[in-house]
Scaffold this active site. Sequence first.
Site, mmCIF file in Angstrom:
data_model
loop_
_atom_site.group_PDB
_atom_site.id
_atom_site.type_symbol
_atom_site.label_atom_id
_atom_site.label_comp_id
_atom_site.label_asym_id
_atom_site.label_seq_id
_atom_site.Cartn_x
_atom_site.Cartn_y
_atom_site.Cartn_z
ATOM 1 N N ASP A 127 -1.674 -24.626 -26.801
ATOM 2 C CA ASP A 127 -1.263 -25.602 -27.811
ATOM 3 C C ASP A 127 0.144 -26.041 -27.402
ATOM 4 O OD1 ASP A 127 -0.233 -26.930 -30.026
ATOM 5 O OD2 ASP A 127 -1.207 -25.616 -31.498
ATOM 6 N N LYS B 200 2.588 -35.034 -34.203
ATOM 7 C CA LYS B 200 3.981 -34.606 -34.102
ATOM 8 C C LYS B 200 4.718 -35.469 -33.074
ATOM 9 C CE LYS B 200 2.158 -31.652 -36.921
ATOM 10 N NZ LYS B 200 1.692 -30.328 -36.541
ATOM 11 N N TYR C 216 0.397 -21.475 -35.335
ATOM 12 C CA TYR C 216 0.328 -22.439 -36.426
ATOM 13 C C TYR C 216 -0.616 -21.913 -37.519
ATOM 14 C CZ TYR C 216 -0.558 -26.844 -38.811
ATOM 15 O OH TYR C 216 -0.679 -27.820 -39.759
ATOM 16 N N ARG D 173 -18.085 -44.283 -31.975
ATOM 17 C CA ARG D 173 -17.930 -42.823 -32.019
ATOM 18 C C ARG D 173 -17.904 -42.266 -30.598
ATOM 19 N NH1 ARG D 173 -22.186 -39.952 -32.727
ATOM 20 N NH2 ARG D 173 -23.028 -41.093 -34.505
#
Length: 385
Positions: A176, A201, A104, A52
């Site tokens: 972004d 993406k 978004y 982690r």
Amino acid sequence: MLKFLGMKFNTKAIHGGQSLDPAYNAVMPPIYQTSTYAQTTPGGHKGYEYSRSKNPTRNALENAFASLENGKYGLAFGSGMAAIDAILKLLKPGDEVVSTADLYGGSYRLFTQIYQHFGIKFHFIDMANASNVAKYINTNTKLVWVETPTNPMLNIIDIKQIASITKKHKVLLVVDNTFATPYLQQPLQLGADIIMHSATKYLGGHSDVVMGALIVNDDTLAEQLYFIQKASGAICGPQDSFLVLRGIKTLHVRMQRHCENGKAVAEFLANHPKIEQVYWPGFSSHPNHQIAKSQMRDFGGMLSFSTKGNNYNESIKIVEKLKLFTLAESLGGVESLSGHPASMTHASIPKAEREKIGIVDSLIRLSVGIEDIDDLIEDLTQAIG
Ligand SMILES: *Cc1c(COP(=O)(O)O)cnc(C)c1O
């Protein structure tokens, strides 16, 4: 590690932040599918204790993210939303955020349906004129959220001008950069503090992974974000890290073709008698075309369009008839996709809000892939009729 100054972007996509694997000189980092690492004595380890906190495959990817964006630090998350969530965890109740109104849908949902409940206030504003931002900044403002080009209207926001405002007020500027990718636009260079990506993406590029990324330069900010990444735990696994690292190696080649095909499709649609309007920053008629030209290398493979008379039924027929453009959520993969923002990606934004920012019911969004352009045009021709 290859670290010489002046490595060009195309070289960075392949070598940036990478080194041979110390075990067997493997050229690609192995998929370290392990949760934990043996210690010879408590604390006696080789830099890895628990996956982690840190994993060698994820680490290689995080170094690649940093290199591509000309940043010092990269962080990988289990999704773009998890990366956004980590940024918002820098805030406290009473803090305020100024965000572009055209963003978004998932970001809007996270802001309004989760973080607003924790006492954070969001102002959604039009940033086409960047000086607008200053009006909404007060002593509680901690963060400005920019997405450019915006999804799905392909509006362009002047990052440099907004950075001059945020720097003056000591407010963090987040960009972004999912639509542009570091191939087209490098926000840290333009004055942003944090770059966020949905690596699902273009960075992954093959529609086979969900992942998010953050890139920063500031040491303290990096430390805070690594702490949140470890403490909240929204990391991605080693297999997905490997896939995105593999995807990044062809980012420049894919983006070049996405841009070529995007331009051809935009021009085809703009000349089609059944199409009302095409939203693509490469047109000289686009309201912020000059800003796009100055802050981007090219105009990308994303575009949206509406049908004559804003005809909802006509648009639905088109997306149903398209064969190569698969009707699906998401974008940025090698294959072409179509989408209907009002009922798909942006359905979580109320209709009145949607229409205010131009997301009419006939709007179709295309993620133009890297297939042969003749086939893509033929598909659009048969579907539009
Ligand atoms: C897809 C997307 C996100 C969310 O990322 P996920 O990987 O789907 O969680 C955020 N911003 C933009 C612009 C996106 O396209």
